[in-house]
Design an enzyme around this catalytic site. Structure first.
Site, PDB file in Angstrom:
ATOM      1  N   GLY A   1      25.632 -53.775 -29.733  1.00 53.17           N
ATOM      2  CA  GLY A   1      25.503 -53.691 -31.250  1.00 53.17           C
ATOM      3  C   GLY A   1      26.836 -53.551 -31.977  1.00 53.17           C
ATOM      4  O   GLY A   1      27.636 -53.230 -31.243  1.00 53.17           O
TER       5      GLY A   1
ATOM      6  N   GLY B   1      22.844 -54.185 -26.347  1.00 58.04           N
ATOM      7  CA  GLY B   1      22.177 -54.969 -27.162  1.00 58.04           C
ATOM      8  C   GLY B   1      21.871 -56.415 -26.569  1.00 58.04           C
ATOM      9  O   GLY B   1      20.818 -57.157 -26.729  1.00 58.04           O
TER      10      GLY B   1
ATOM     11  N   GLU C   1      26.254 -46.804 -22.968  1.00 56.12           N
ATOM     12  CA  GLU C   1      26.033 -45.930 -23.965  1.00 56.12           C
ATOM     13  C   GLU C   1      26.209 -44.423 -23.847  1.00 56.12           C
ATOM     14  O   GLU C   1      26.696 -43.923 -24.459  1.00 56.12           O
ATOM     15  CB  GLU C   1      24.763 -46.004 -24.636  1.00 56.12           C
ATOM     16  CG  GLU C   1      24.328 -47.679 -25.229  1.00 56.12           C
ATOM     17  CD  GLU C   1      23.815 -48.457 -23.998  1.00 56.12           C
ATOM     18  OE1 GLU C   1      24.032 -48.161 -23.003  1.00 56.12           O
ATOM     19  OE2 GLU C   1      23.441 -49.709 -24.523  1.00 56.12           O
TER      20      GLU C   1
ATOM     21  N   ASP D   1      19.322 -47.947 -24.659  1.00 55.84           N
ATOM     22  CA  ASP D   1      18.036 -48.503 -25.582  1.00 55.84           C
ATOM     23  C   ASP D   1      17.844 -49.872 -25.225  1.00 55.84           C
ATOM     24  O   ASP D   1      17.553 -50.344 -24.010  1.00 55.84           O
ATOM     25  CB  ASP D   1      18.103 -48.182 -26.953  1.00 55.84           C
ATOM     26  CG  ASP D   1      19.422 -48.870 -27.532  1.00 55.84           C
ATOM     27  OD1 ASP D   1      20.104 -49.444 -26.928  1.00 55.84           O
ATOM     28  OD2 ASP D   1      19.361 -49.019 -28.809  1.00 55.84           O
TER      29      ASP D   1
HETATM   30  C1  QUE Z   1      28.957 -48.409 -25.653  1.00 53.59           C
HETATM   31  C2  QUE Z   1      28.353 -49.317 -26.326  1.00 53.59           C
HETATM   32  C3  QUE Z   1      29.293 -50.394 -27.004  1.00 53.59           C
HETATM   33  C4  QUE Z   1      30.502 -50.653 -26.713  1.00 53.59           C
HETATM   34  C5  QUE Z   1      31.039 -49.501 -25.879  1.00 53.59           C
HETATM   35  C6  QUE Z   1      30.375 -48.643 -25.261  1.00 53.59           C
HETATM   36  C7  QUE Z   1      28.384 -51.289 -27.873  1.00 53.59           C
HETATM   37  C8  QUE Z   1      29.375 -52.551 -28.521  1.00 53.59           C
HETATM   38  C9  QUE Z   1      30.682 -52.531 -28.018  1.00 53.59           C
HETATM   39  C10 QUE Z   1      31.746 -53.447 -28.482  1.00 53.59           C
HETATM   40  C11 QUE Z   1      32.649 -53.849 -27.719  1.00 53.59           C
HETATM   41  C12 QUE Z   1      33.769 -54.875 -28.264  1.00 53.59           C
HETATM   42  C13 QUE Z   1      33.566 -55.585 -29.552  1.00 53.59           C
HETATM   43  C14 QUE Z   1      32.458 -54.825 -30.397  1.00 53.59           C
HETATM   44  C15 QUE Z   1      31.617 -53.980 -29.951  1.00 53.59           C
HETATM   45  O1  QUE Z   1      31.221 -51.523 -27.234  1.00 53.59           O
HETATM   46  O2  QUE Z   1      27.358 -51.517 -28.122  1.00 53.59           O
HETATM   47  O3  QUE Z   1      32.217 -55.247 -31.645  1.00 53.59           O
HETATM   48  O4  QUE Z   1      34.458 -56.276 -29.914  1.00 53.59           O
HETATM   49  O5  QUE Z   1      29.169 -53.348 -29.168  1.00 53.59           O
HETATM   50  O6  QUE Z   1      30.973 -47.674 -24.404  1.00 53.59           O
HETATM   51  O7  QUE Z   1      26.956 -49.193 -26.765  1.00 53.59           O
END
Ligand code: QUE
Length: 350
Positions: free
Chosen positions: A67, A115, A138, A146
């Site tokens: 997400g 997500g 998470e 979730d």
């Molecule tokens: C736990 C998470 C997420 C995460 C790292 C975690 C997550 C998420 C991202 C993420 C990674 C790269 C991206 C970005 C988001 O990392 O939900 O925009 O470029 O979206 O340890 O829940």
């Protein structure tokens, strides 16, 4: 200037095709993306011209990283309204895909986390490739597993779902097949041809998947399945840690090191979430529980701190609060899981 939509929803032949299109953020989901997908799925539900729904992503990198975590943390540090709105919308979409009457196929070609799992897992056909990396990460940012984790993770054999939730372990295609996260394996080089064949003849999807099926190799989890079954079986997290300490194997020692870096609050929330999720009779019941948790956790110190440490400043040294498992009390958990006011509770799409 034209800006591309964050998700492309269109009908190709007799297939409703949803392509995640936010490559700069590894297709991490925004509220807007969830709304666009929901609107398309609702429009196609009663459209006799749509026989199958296909989920994939644009570009080369990963299916979906999760997400829009920065937005969630910014909102959580304030009044949390936008964060709750995101969870509410996302969980309604997860539930809509779960009970959708038409077949859904997803291509998990690359990173599929958080997500992204919520979109993929309720699909009927779930294709992994050699590039698939699955995780529920998470616990590393003080959030919780979730998008249906309470339902799916608690239904995996031998406490493997709990192990995935607590450690945030990353697994590859063969493990995904073992755990029924993936239903099929196809080499990524063959995806363009497979997708074209499905778009041309969606009624042949199952046969085409058999025709294109490749070899995912050996599942690495199999080596540790007995150990996970034995060491992650305790009713309490303190008991699980004690079992890992007592085991004295290299693998158990590695798991302890990993758990020592994760949010104690998230770990205890996850254990209770999976226990309650296992008992849910309807998927929507599990999602209502997860929304209660999400509404609280998004404003908790651990989530704000976890995003700071892992996503924003990247020092990877979060200071958790409460700092130890013992300090996360049952009454603290009771507050996180307690019902919201009747206007605030989550409900499925009508
Ligand atoms: C736990 C998470 C997420 C995460 C790292 C975690 C997550 C998420 C991202 C993420 C990674 C790269 C991206 C970005 C988001 O990392 O939900 O925009 O470029 O979206 O340890 O829940």
């Amino acid at each position: 200037m034209t800006t591309e939509p964050e998700v492309l929803c269109r009908i190709e032949g007799r297939v409703g095709r949803i392509t995640l299109n936010r490559p700069q953020a590894l297709h991490a989901l925004t509220t807007n993306m969830c709304r666009l997908m929901t609107d398309a799925l609702l429009a196609w539900r009663d459209d006799p011209g749509v026989e199958l729904v296909m989920f994939d992503h644009s570009g080369e990198r990963g299916f979906c990283a999760g997400g829009d975590i920065r937005m969630l943390a910014e909102s959580g540090a304030g009044d949390g309204r936008l964060a709750r709105e995101f969870f509410f919308t996302e969980y309604r979409l997860n539930d809509l895909i779960f009970r959708y009457a038409k077949p859904r196929i997803v291509f998990m070609d690359g990173i599929t986390m958080g997500g992204g799992v919520g979109l993929a897992r309720p699909c009927r056909f779930r294709v992994a490739t050699e590039r698939t990396t699955f995780a529920m990460p998470e616990s590393g940012i003080g959030l919780f597993p979730d998008v249906g984790g309470g339902w799916y993770l608690s239904r995996m054999p031998d406490h493997i779902g709990l192990w995935l939730a607590l450690t945030g372990a990353r697994i590859k295609a063969a493990d995904c097949e073992l755990l029924q996260i993936a239903t099929d394996y196809v080499d990524s080089s063959r995806l363009p041809e497979l997708k074209a064949a499905i778009l041309a003849a969606p009624q042949r999807t199952e046969a085409l998947l058999t025709e294109f099926e490749g070899d995912a190799g050996r599942p690495t989890i199999a080596q540790h399945q007995d150990e996970i079954a034995r060491l992650f079986a305790d009713e309490s997290l303190e008991g699980i840690v004690a079992a890992l300490l007592a085991a004295g194997t290299d693998w158990a020692g590695e798991q302890l090191k990993i758990l020592a870096t994760k949010s104690p609050q998230t770990m205890k929330v996850s254990l209770r979430q999976l226990k309650l999720g296992a008992r849910c009779v309807a998927f929507a019941e599990n999602m209502a529980m997860e929304y209660r948790i999400g509404a609280r956790i998004v404003q908790s110190a651990d989530f704000i701190e976890g995003v700071r440490a892992v996503i924003v400043e990247k020092d990877n040294a979060p200071k958790w609060s409460p700092a130890t498992l013992e300090q996360v009390t049952e009454s603290h958990l009771d507050a996180i899981f307690s019902p919201l006011s009747s206007e605030e509770e989550w409900s499925p799409l009508p």
